[in-house]
Design a protein around this motif. Structure first.
Motif, short mmCIF file in Angstrom:
data_model
loop_
_atom_site.label_atom_id
_atom_site.label_comp_id
_atom_site.label_asym_id
_atom_site.label_seq_id
_atom_site.Cartn_x
_atom_site.Cartn_y
_atom_site.Cartn_z
N GLU A 182 -6.69 23.32 -36.16
CA GLU A 182 -7.95 24.05 -36.01
C GLU A 182 -7.77 25.43 -35.38
O GLU A 182 -8.73 26.19 -35.29
N ALA A 191 -9.75 25.70 -45.96
CA ALA A 191 -10.37 25.62 -44.64
C ALA A 191 -11.11 24.29 -44.48
O ALA A 191 -10.99 23.62 -43.44
N ASP A 192 -11.88 23.89 -45.49
CA ASP A 192 -12.61 22.63 -45.42
C ASP A 192 -11.64 21.44 -45.38
O ASP A 192 -11.87 20.47 -44.64
N THR A 195 -10.25 21.16 -41.94
CA THR A 195 -11.25 20.59 -41.03
C THR A 195 -11.33 19.09 -41.18
O THR A 195 -11.37 18.34 -40.19
N GLN A 196 -11.36 18.62 -42.42
CA GLN A 196 -11.42 17.18 -42.67
C GLN A 196 -10.16 16.48 -42.15
O GLN A 196 -10.23 15.37 -41.61
N VAL A 199 -10.49 16.21 -38.39
CA VAL A 199 -11.47 15.16 -38.07
C VAL A 199 -10.83 13.78 -38.21
O VAL A 199 -11.03 12.89 -37.35
#
Length: 214
Positions: A182, A191-192, A195-196, A199
């Motif tokens: 991150e 980018a997504d 992020t996933q 997470v």
């Protein structure tokens, strides 16, 4: 100021670090014993000497000696080539086991700031998690979770979050990797995806049920 270093608690188990090199040594001893027995065997010695009559070829006229060798099968080149071929076939699994042993014994993974350093058998890979394309995947029959990393234009790597019969990476290590991912900015759709991935790593670190089934 140097980046903080974190040795990640992941990699082959202690059993693997003992069993694989031990198996390599046993394979080497077996092949060495087999080779010595083969070299000293009467069958190989007879094949190298050829028929007894081949010993008398030097007494024949020089113009006839080559023809007699071919006729009687006195040329030992084929036997030597066959022996070398068998030896090479035997060396292939030994080389593979040796490489695997070195890989198991040398493996380590360090997180230097946002740079993941994975030490392999021959060299170390350095991958910047803050800019690389990352995703969580699961491989093998046992679906072992791993972090797949691709850093354009050509660098790529894979970090297994646990090994065969070893526990999942400790929560602090997983959180540190998520934080490193991150730390950077990527273009979409990477980018997504990053992020996933972060997470998922945080869930693996904090959710007991997820850690149990991972």
């Amino acid at each position: 100021m140097s980046a903080p270093s974190l040795r990640l608690h992941v990699g082959p188990s202690v059993v693997a670090k003992i069993a694989i090199p031990a198996a390599t040594v046993l394979l080497f001893l077996y092949l060495a014993t087999f080779t010595i027995m083969l070299v000293r065997s009467s069958a190989l010695q007879e094949a190298l000497r050829g028929p007894v009559i081949c010993e008398f070829i030097p007494d024949a006229p020089p113009s006839q000696q080559e023809k007699m060798r071919d006729l009687l099968g006195c040329d030992t080149t084929f036997v030597l080539v066959l022996f070398a071929g068998v030896a090479m076939i035997g060396l292939l699994p030994l080389l593979a086991m040796t490489y695997l042993s070195v890989q198991v014994l040398r493996f380590r993974a360090d997180l230097l700031g946002t740079v993941l350093v994975i030490q392999g058998a021959m060299r170390a890979k350095r991958l910047d998690l803050s800019s690389a394309q990352v995703r969580i995947d699961a491989t093998g029959v046992r679906r072992i979770p791993c972090l797949q990393i691709f850093e354009p234009p050509s660098s790529s790597g894979r970090l297994y979050l646990r090994d065969f019969r070893t526990p999942l990476m400790p929560p602090d290590d997983l959180l540190a990797i998520a934080h490193a991912i991150e730390a950077g900015i990527r273009p979409e759709p990477f980018a997504d995806q990053a992020t996933q991935t972060a997470v998922t790593l945080r869930r693996l670190a904090t959710d007991p049920l997820t850690r149990l089934i991972a």
